[in-house]
Scaffold this active site. Structure first.
Site, PDB file in Angstrom:
ATOM      1  N   LYS A 121      29.273 -29.504 -51.213  1.00 59.51           N
ATOM      2  CA  LYS A 121      27.893 -29.473 -50.709  1.00 59.51           C
ATOM      3  C   LYS A 121      26.901 -29.376 -51.865  1.00 59.51           C
ATOM      4  O   LYS A 121      25.801 -29.921 -51.798  1.00 59.51           O
ATOM      5  CB  LYS A 121      27.693 -28.295 -49.766  1.00 59.51           C
ATOM      6  CG  LYS A 121      28.334 -28.512 -48.391  1.00 59.51           C
ATOM      7  CD  LYS A 121      28.020 -27.327 -47.493  1.00 59.51           C
ATOM      8  CE  LYS A 121      28.895 -27.249 -46.275  1.00 59.51           C
ATOM      9  NZ  LYS A 121      28.574 -28.190 -45.223  1.00 59.51           N
ATOM     10  N   GLU A 205      20.902 -21.321 -49.548  1.00 57.64           N
ATOM     11  CA  GLU A 205      19.879 -22.196 -48.970  1.00 57.64           C
ATOM     12  C   GLU A 205      18.894 -21.331 -48.210  1.00 57.64           C
ATOM     13  O   GLU A 205      19.289 -20.284 -47.665  1.00 57.64           O
ATOM     14  CB  GLU A 205      20.505 -23.145 -47.931  1.00 57.64           C
ATOM     15  CG  GLU A 205      21.053 -24.410 -48.476  1.00 57.64           C
ATOM     16  CD  GLU A 205      21.650 -25.289 -47.377  1.00 57.64           C
ATOM     17  OE1 GLU A 205      21.370 -25.068 -46.179  1.00 57.64           O
ATOM     18  OE2 GLU A 205      22.393 -26.205 -47.735  1.00 57.64           O
ATOM     19  N   HIS A 240      27.772 -22.985 -35.007  1.00 51.34           N
ATOM     20  CA  HIS A 240      27.347 -24.054 -35.917  1.00 51.34           C
ATOM     21  C   HIS A 240      28.161 -25.333 -35.720  1.00 51.34           C
ATOM     22  O   HIS A 240      28.245 -26.162 -36.621  1.00 51.34           O
ATOM     23  CB  HIS A 240      27.428 -23.619 -37.383  1.00 51.34           C
ATOM     24  CG  HIS A 240      26.640 -22.378 -37.682  1.00 51.34           C
ATOM     25  ND1 HIS A 240      25.283 -22.302 -37.464  1.00 51.34           N
ATOM     26  CD2 HIS A 240      27.018 -21.186 -38.168  1.00 51.34           C
ATOM     27  CE1 HIS A 240      24.867 -21.096 -37.809  1.00 51.34           C
ATOM     28  NE2 HIS A 240      25.900 -20.393 -38.223  1.00 51.34           N
ATOM     29  N   ARG A 297      33.157 -40.067 -43.327  1.00 48.93           N
ATOM     30  CA  ARG A 297      34.213 -40.502 -42.388  1.00 48.93           C
ATOM     31  C   ARG A 297      33.563 -40.867 -41.063  1.00 48.93           C
ATOM     32  O   ARG A 297      32.361 -40.682 -40.896  1.00 48.93           O
ATOM     33  CB  ARG A 297      35.186 -39.345 -42.168  1.00 48.93           C
ATOM     34  CG  ARG A 297      34.415 -38.091 -41.776  1.00 48.93           C
ATOM     35  CD  ARG A 297      35.243 -36.969 -41.293  1.00 48.93           C
ATOM     36  NE  ARG A 297      34.520 -35.719 -41.252  1.00 48.93           N
ATOM     37  CZ  ARG A 297      33.697 -35.321 -40.302  1.00 48.93           C
ATOM     38  NH1 ARG A 297      33.435 -36.115 -39.274  1.00 48.93           N
ATOM     39  NH2 ARG A 297      33.094 -34.151 -40.348  1.00 48.93           N
TER      40      ARG A 297
HETATM   41  P1  ADP Z   1      29.447 -27.505 -41.951  1.00 45.94           P
HETATM   42  O1  ADP Z   1      29.755 -28.543 -42.991  1.00 45.94           O
HETATM   43  O2  ADP Z   1      30.257 -26.278 -42.083  1.00 45.94           O
HETATM   44  O3  ADP Z   1      29.408 -28.069 -40.565  1.00 45.94           O
HETATM   45  P2  ADP Z   1      26.573 -27.763 -42.250  1.00 45.94           P
HETATM   46  O4  ADP Z   1      25.902 -27.614 -43.545  1.00 45.94           O
HETATM   47  O5  ADP Z   1      26.788 -29.164 -41.757  1.00 45.94           O
HETATM   48  O6  ADP Z   1      27.976 -26.995 -42.289  1.00 45.94           O
HETATM   49  O7  ADP Z   1      25.789 -26.940 -41.159  1.00 45.94           O
HETATM   50  C1  ADP Z   1      26.289 -26.746 -39.843  1.00 45.94           C
HETATM   51  C2  ADP Z   1      25.192 -26.158 -38.979  1.00 45.94           C
HETATM   52  O8  ADP Z   1      24.778 -24.889 -39.502  1.00 45.94           O
HETATM   53  C3  ADP Z   1      23.918 -26.976 -38.909  1.00 45.94           C
HETATM   54  O9  ADP Z   1      23.999 -28.011 -37.957  1.00 45.94           O
HETATM   55  C4  ADP Z   1      22.924 -25.902 -38.524  1.00 45.94           C
HETATM   56  O10 ADP Z   1      23.055 -25.584 -37.163  1.00 45.94           O
HETATM   57  C5  ADP Z   1      23.385 -24.702 -39.333  1.00 45.94           C
HETATM   58  N1  ADP Z   1      22.716 -24.651 -40.660  1.00 45.94           N
HETATM   59  C6  ADP Z   1      23.179 -25.179 -41.812  1.00 45.94           C
HETATM   60  N2  ADP Z   1      22.319 -24.963 -42.824  1.00 45.94           N
HETATM   61  C7  ADP Z   1      21.273 -24.281 -42.312  1.00 45.94           C
HETATM   62  C8  ADP Z   1      20.055 -23.755 -42.852  1.00 45.94           C
HETATM   63  N3  ADP Z   1      19.764 -23.890 -44.141  1.00 45.94           N
HETATM   64  N4  ADP Z   1      19.212 -23.104 -42.016  1.00 45.94           N
HETATM   65  C9  ADP Z   1      19.520 -22.945 -40.705  1.00 45.94           C
HETATM   66  N5  ADP Z   1      20.649 -23.408 -40.143  1.00 45.94           N
HETATM   67  C10 ADP Z   1      21.525 -24.070 -40.916  1.00 45.94           C
END
Ligand code: ADP
Length: 503
Positions: A121, A205, A240, A297
């Site tokens: 990431k 973040e 999430h 993917r």
């Molecule tokens: P993963 O790869 O584990 O799925 P992501 O980065 O894609 O993680 O995030 C999954 C979910 O987590 C997002 O769709 C959102 O709901 C929440 N999320 C991720 N980053 C943030 C953030 N900076 N602030 C608020 N919610 C977040």
């Protein structure tokens, strides 16, 4: 690597609904499909319908669907030209992609260097920054100095989200709401990341308040054509992780769609991406979008894009790996109508969406105009905790959002799975909520609105379906019930969903 254009036979290194979905594309392209399966999947539809199927010995996923040497030896033995990894398992594993190429085969996905760059990431954030795409404020390097990280967190402002660099599946995230708890939560996130991803690195973040998760589908070939196929709104999530997705989003105007689409194309160009991919963003209340990550993917939720854009993404993914160039232009890509996907997972929505296990005792999926059911189960399927709880994906398309909601509601009411609890009642409930109907929901929809209740009106519909099926079952197996008023004679009914108990 095999010369481009020579793919005739593909091994699908996956299971469940996605293995079957890929197999359909393979066979429609006139190619042959090879399934690999763990013994507990031996009667699964993706095994039954394959042209050839090979057993992966062992019980754990490390011995079966993650067993690179075994999968490669089957690929060589069966004479395939390419391997499709699906999603999850080995799909984003750069070493696997390299091993596939070293065996002289085509990996259906981006190059290993792209998998590496976008798999972390932090390096993906760095890449997005270089492509001039707004990223969620935070660090682009993993934390090495806790005091320095604390100072950055303070300058960004709490709450702060601590995330695993190698994370996925919504795991390994921790929200620090104040500087006091920051250090401790970094340590906890890091040890969880080490356990889940064998990588202890974490970064920070800004924790956005009530954003929406909106992602862009991209398709790129090796002749420098990079196109986007609009967005998918994926804000209905638990832990999430997505549960309901729709295309298009209820709130995106054409101009914002274009801006987000162009940003996604830019990041793909920045790393010379090839194949299908998804660029994920968070959208805040002021409609500012921030890059989240790239999934290198095919996504679980790809069918809604296929329905609205009239494209078969999996076929194109295969064709591009075989060396084809994309024959259409961005201007020719037009969305038509609206599609919704509901994930039918073996989980108990009334009990914190905990996994539900058991045997699928009866299964009557929905049909009808505009309905697509991408399913991996059949009657007799044993649902265990060894795998992802996704049983099937129900997709409804119609000319507009209102009609698509009505169609999905009808299809969910008709959908019947007995033997395990599923997310169907939750999906039905969601589709009737004013926040969903009005399109004004965000990623915290469940926390804000969902109060599980046994008296949920959707239970009545399920009960009616359950009773009808129980009666049918009785007529087929009259010996199972001796007295219609007596307690269930067959113990498996006890585990059935609400409305399935014969009383
Ligand atoms: P993963 O790869 O584990 O799925 P992501 O980065 O894609 O993680 O995030 C999954 C979910 O987590 C997002 O769709 C959102 O709901 C929440 N999320 C991720 N980053 C943030 C953030 N900076 N602030 C608020 N919610 C977040």
């Amino acid at each position: 690597m095999k010369p481009a254009g020579k793919i005739r036979k593909i091994l699908i290194a996956n299971r469940g609904e996605i293995a079957l979905r890929i197999q359909r594309a393979v066979r429609e392209l006139g190619m042959q499909s090879v399934a690999v399966f763990a013994s507990n999947d031996r009667l699964a539809p993706f095994v039954i319908h394959s042209d050839e199927a090979y057993l992966l010995d062992g019980v754990s996923t490390a011995d079966t669907y993650l067993n690179i040497p075994r999968i490669l030896s089957i690929a060589v033995e069966s004479g395939v030209d390419a391997i499709h990894p699906g999603y999850g398992f080995l799909s984003e594993n750069a070493e696997f992609a390299e091993a596939v190429a070293a065996a002289g085969l085509t990996f259906i996905g981006p190059r290993p260097d792209v998998l590496r760059q976008l798999g972390s990431k932090t390096s993906a954030r760095e890449l997005a920054g270089r492509a001039n795409i707004p990223i969620v404020p935070g660090t682009v390097e993993p934390i090495t100095d806790i005091q320095a990280a604390k100072a950055i967190a303070a300058s960004i402002g709490f709450p702060i989200l601590i995330k695993a660099s190698g994370g996925g599946g919504g795991k390994g995230m921790r929200v620090a709401s104040s500087p006091e708890e920051f250090e401790n939560l970094v340590e906890r996130a890091s040890s969880e990341a080490l356990k889940s991803f064998a990588d202890a690195r974490v970064y920070i973040e800004k924790f956005l308040i009530d954003p929406r998760h909106i992602e862009i589908q991209i398709l790129a070939d090796s002749a420098d054509n990079v196109l986007h196929f609009g967005e998918r709104e994926c804000s209905i999530q638990r832990r999430h992780q997505k549960l309901i997705e729709e295309c298009p989003s209820a709130i995106l105007e054409p101009q914002l769609r274009q801006q987000m689409g162009e940003a996604a194309v830019r990041i793909a160009r920045q790393c010379s991406y090839t194949g299908v991919g998804t660029v994920e963003f968070l959208l805040d209340k002021e409609l500012n979008f921030y890059f989240l990550e790239v999934n290198t993917r095919i996504q679980v939720e790809h069918p809604i894009t296929e329905m609205v854009y009239g494209i078969d993404l999996v076929k194109w993914q295969i064709e591009i790996s075989g060396g084809k160039t994309i024959p259409f232009t961005q201007d020719s890509i037009k969305p038509v109508g609206h599609a919704i996907e509901c994930r039918i997972c073996a989980e108990d929505p009334e009990n914190g969406f905990l996994p539900s296990t058991g045997d699928v005792l009866s299964y009557v999926p929905s049909e009808g105009p505009g309905i697509r059911n991408d399913s991996g189960i059949t009657v007799g399927t044993k649902v265990t905790s060894s795998y992802d709880p996704l049983l099937a994906k129900l997709i409804a398309w119609d000319v507009d959002r209102t009609s698509a909601i009505a169609r999905m509601t009808r299809a969910l009411e008709d959908y019947h799975v007995a033997g395990v609890k599923t997310t169907i009642p939750f999906c039905l409930w969601t589709l009737a909520q004013p926040a969903f109907v009005g399109g004004s929901y965000d990623i915290n929809f469940i926390q804000k609105f969902y109060k599980p209740s046994k008296s949920d009106p959707t239970d009545r519909t399920l009960s009616a379906a359950g009773i009808a099926l129980a009666l049918l079952e009785d007529s087929l197996h009259p010996s199972a019930v001796t007295d219609s008023n007596a307690a269930p004679t067959s113990s498996h009914w006890k585990n059935g969903p609400e409305g399935w108990r014969r009383r």
